[in-house]
Design a protein around this motif. Sequence first.
Motif, mmCIF file in Angstrom:
data_model
loop_
_atom_site.group_PDB
_atom_site.id
_atom_site.type_symbol
_atom_site.label_atom_id
_atom_site.label_comp_id
_atom_site.label_asym_id
_atom_site.label_seq_id
_atom_site.Cartn_x
_atom_site.Cartn_y
_atom_site.Cartn_z
ATOM 1 N N ARG A 268 2.643 -8.882 7.270
ATOM 2 C CA ARG A 268 1.859 -8.694 6.054
ATOM 3 C C ARG A 268 0.570 -7.906 6.333
ATOM 4 O O ARG A 268 0.160 -7.079 5.525
ATOM 5 N N LEU B 298 1.624 -4.362 6.494
ATOM 6 C CA LEU B 298 1.893 -3.860 5.148
ATOM 7 C C LEU B 298 0.581 -3.527 4.447
ATOM 8 O O LEU B 298 0.412 -2.459 3.848
ATOM 9 N N ASN B 299 -0.388 -4.465 4.541
ATOM 10 C CA ASN B 299 -1.674 -4.235 3.888
ATOM 11 C C ASN B 299 -2.396 -3.032 4.480
ATOM 12 O O ASN B 299 -3.029 -2.261 3.758
ATOM 13 N N MET C 19 -0.858 -0.038 3.051
ATOM 14 C CA MET C 19 -1.190 0.074 1.641
ATOM 15 C C MET C 19 -2.622 0.577 1.471
ATOM 16 O O MET C 19 -2.894 1.422 0.615
ATOM 17 N N VAL D 96 -2.661 4.304 2.037
ATOM 18 C CA VAL D 96 -2.135 5.048 0.892
ATOM 19 C C VAL D 96 -3.195 5.131 -0.199
ATOM 20 O O VAL D 96 -3.493 6.199 -0.743
ATOM 21 N N ASN D 97 -3.794 3.982 -0.504
ATOM 22 C CA ASN D 97 -4.777 3.954 -1.586
ATOM 23 C C ASN D 97 -6.045 4.724 -1.227
ATOM 24 O O ASN D 97 -6.605 5.446 -2.044
ATOM 25 N N GLY E 67 -5.400 8.373 -1.227
ATOM 26 C CA GLY E 67 -4.952 8.873 -2.524
ATOM 27 C C GLY E 67 -3.694 9.713 -2.436
ATOM 28 O O GLY E 67 -3.470 10.608 -3.252
ATOM 29 N N ILE F 12 5.935 6.531 -0.147
ATOM 30 C CA ILE F 12 6.218 5.215 -0.694
ATOM 31 C C ILE F 12 6.318 4.186 0.409
ATOM 32 O O ILE F 12 6.664 4.482 1.548
ATOM 33 N N LEU F 13 5.970 2.989 0.016
ATOM 34 C CA LEU F 13 5.847 1.906 0.966
ATOM 35 C C LEU F 13 6.784 0.818 0.495
ATOM 36 O O LEU F 13 6.800 0.458 -0.669
ATOM 37 N N THR F 14 7.595 0.316 1.407
ATOM 38 C CA THR F 14 8.513 -0.720 0.964
ATOM 39 C C THR F 14 8.719 -1.730 2.075
ATOM 40 O O THR F 14 8.181 -1.570 3.170
#
Lengths: 598, 127
Positions: free
Chosen positions: B45, B48-49, B52, B55-56, B59, B64-66
């Motif tokens: 996790r 993953l964070n 993420m 990505v944020n 920008g 894509i994140l999965t």
Amino acid sequence: MGKVYRTHILVCAGTGCVASGSLKVRDKMISEIERHGLKDEVMVASTGCNGFCAAGPITIVHPEGIFYKRLNVDDVPFFIEELLIKGRTVKKHLFTEEQRNEQIPIMNDIGFFKNQVLVVLKNRALIDPDVIDEYIGRDGYLPTSKALLEMTPDQIVEEVLTSGLRGRGGAGFSTGMKWKFCKEAKGEVKYILCNADEGDPGAFMDRSVLESDPHAVLEGMIIGGKAIGAHKGYIYVRAEYPLAIQRLNTAIGQARDYGLLGENIFGSGFDFDIELYYGAGAFVCGEETALMQSIEGKRGMPRPRPPFPAHKGLWAKPTVLNNVETFANIPQIIMRGGAWFASLGTETSKGTKVFALTGDVTNIGLIEVPMGITLRQIVYDIGGGIKNDKGLKAIQIGGPSGGCLPASIIDTPVDYESIVKTGAIVGSGGMVVMDEGNCMVDIAKFFLGFTAEESCGKCTPCRVGTAILLEKLTDISEGRGKDGDIEILETVGRNIISSSLCGLGQTAPNPILTTIRYFRDEYEAHIYDKKCPAKRCKALITFAIDPEKCTGCTLCKRNCPQQCISGEKKMPHTIDQSLCIRCSLCYDSCKFDAITVA
Amino acid sequence: MAKLKIDDLKKIKEKVQGTIAIRDGSHRAKITVHMGTCGIAAGARTILNAFMDEVNRRGVTDVILTTSGCAGLCSKEPMATVEVRGAAPVKYIELDEEKAKRIFADHVMDEKPVIEFALVQGSETTY
Ligand SMILES: Cc1cc2nc3c(=O)[nH]c(=O)nc-3n(C[C@H](O)[C@H](O)[C@H](O)COP(=O)(O)O)c2cc1C
């Protein structure tokens, strides 16, 4: 920059899935996701109709594009836990292809989806139809900006002519020609109308387009407005389509907020706005001149043409009326060019066509296919074949204006000309697949019942003729058929076709004429042998109990609403024919195949 | 709401691009964090964070994140697979936040795999 989510759960919110509870499923997903603290990682959204209505409620999980069927509220907690916490595909809800008996997780690997070509429905299940930004994210309103800022009306008409697009409302008239006539017509005030009346029984193509991508239709109308010089559009939508109406109202509101409807769109100097008009559901009001009368507040009845609507339409002003699906094709023709569109389909029938595929086929739903695809590909590759291992008998295409085609011509390509040669019409897109258990006389009677009821009564041949046809068919199906009846059906049918004002009468006999053409022996069996080969027509069948097979279980006796079955326990039973109403309940309930129908 | 200009269409498109790309398969790169029980226990996790956030923060709209289940190598978790369009997927093992950031910068953004964190190139055939 919008927030990024690792997973998107898209719950179908088309009418079919909403009816099977998809909105509750969506809400439950949201609450479960919050409960697990995954709100910032996972997005839940609702989309328009996926088309595979028989599998609803449908959920699609991206980025993998995994298709889950029949996911009900009670399944949600388990589903969310498996999918999001354990990171597994949830096998229980995967689609299983019956012939291959294997589970297929990826949406685009499923035969039903794989063999479709999406132009009109390109946004289905990908965007939330209530969110204009998502539509713009898929290049929405770029076509409008191109048409308004870079193209002259002549260029727009030229592009549509090049595309070869023909009206999807039934008649298949060239859309480019229609626009050209209206553009050339003189007049300050002109109108663009969208026909969303969709009156064919069993058809739901237009409803689905409006529900899943309303902005595409609005764009088509704006572009059409610029082409012919109209500043006002009406969408004539039947009041029985509440969800479509709601989405249209939302879409129109959002487009107005963005200045995409109203004055001076994109600073181009072009003004255009759209209003909804609710139809009360009369089939004939889908006919163009009747539709215009209805908007004018009069009783919806067709009038003679000429003058054609392109010269004298709504309030006697030059008017273009197109079908929902026709308009939905326009933005992409403008964006990708008429030549691109013309590369899809056949020599005379370009592009794709949306069909509502129903009946005795395994996969029921809404499909979009390239023109020229064969009926066989539709029924077997997309439809997954006939349900319950039965044989294909006929395909009804074109609704009450169309015809029943036999299994022997299943390799006919679906294009305007080939289908007309068979005696049916492509029509607006109804397609009903029928197995051996369907009686062709009964089917013809069903459609004639519809047209006789919906005939507006203006033309005597249609008003009286359809009643005569229905009466004859009823006689034949109830054992009162006489020698010469088939000829009467044919003669009266041809007379109605040649002497009615509008398409309703001009096509109403088609279901009879095609069934006589391809299934004459079935009519003859009803008339001369007083038999219904498909064992559908109640007056011509008898139920009996085979004493060899009957175990005396008493189930039929208990189910019989007439109480006309008698017999002791463990002894063969018998049916009293004088009381039997042929409801078939005994036949349906017998576990030993002991009931015979003849 | 002010009237849209043609440039506004582009801005709106960029804003929702991340949302749309994940659904229509028009992404350039895909990061899969393996989140079976083993992966989660090993700290997937956080990985993953970390992705993420990248990505944020940057920008980017074409990545894509999965997540997926266990990759079958529980002792090497946390793991992630990076697929850049047109290149073979690369599986990364024994990740932490710092490694994730580096993989994002080098492999996802600059399309140069970080060989020292990688297990193998390629992947089993799957659906
Ligand atoms: C009885 C009757 C009902 C019709 N119903 C519809 C309808 O529900 N939807 C539709 O688009 N066209 C319907 N039409 C066809 C319209 O008259 C008209 O041809 C069509 O809307 C034109 O659009 P298009 O050129 O884009 O097909 C109907 C025609 C008749 C004769």
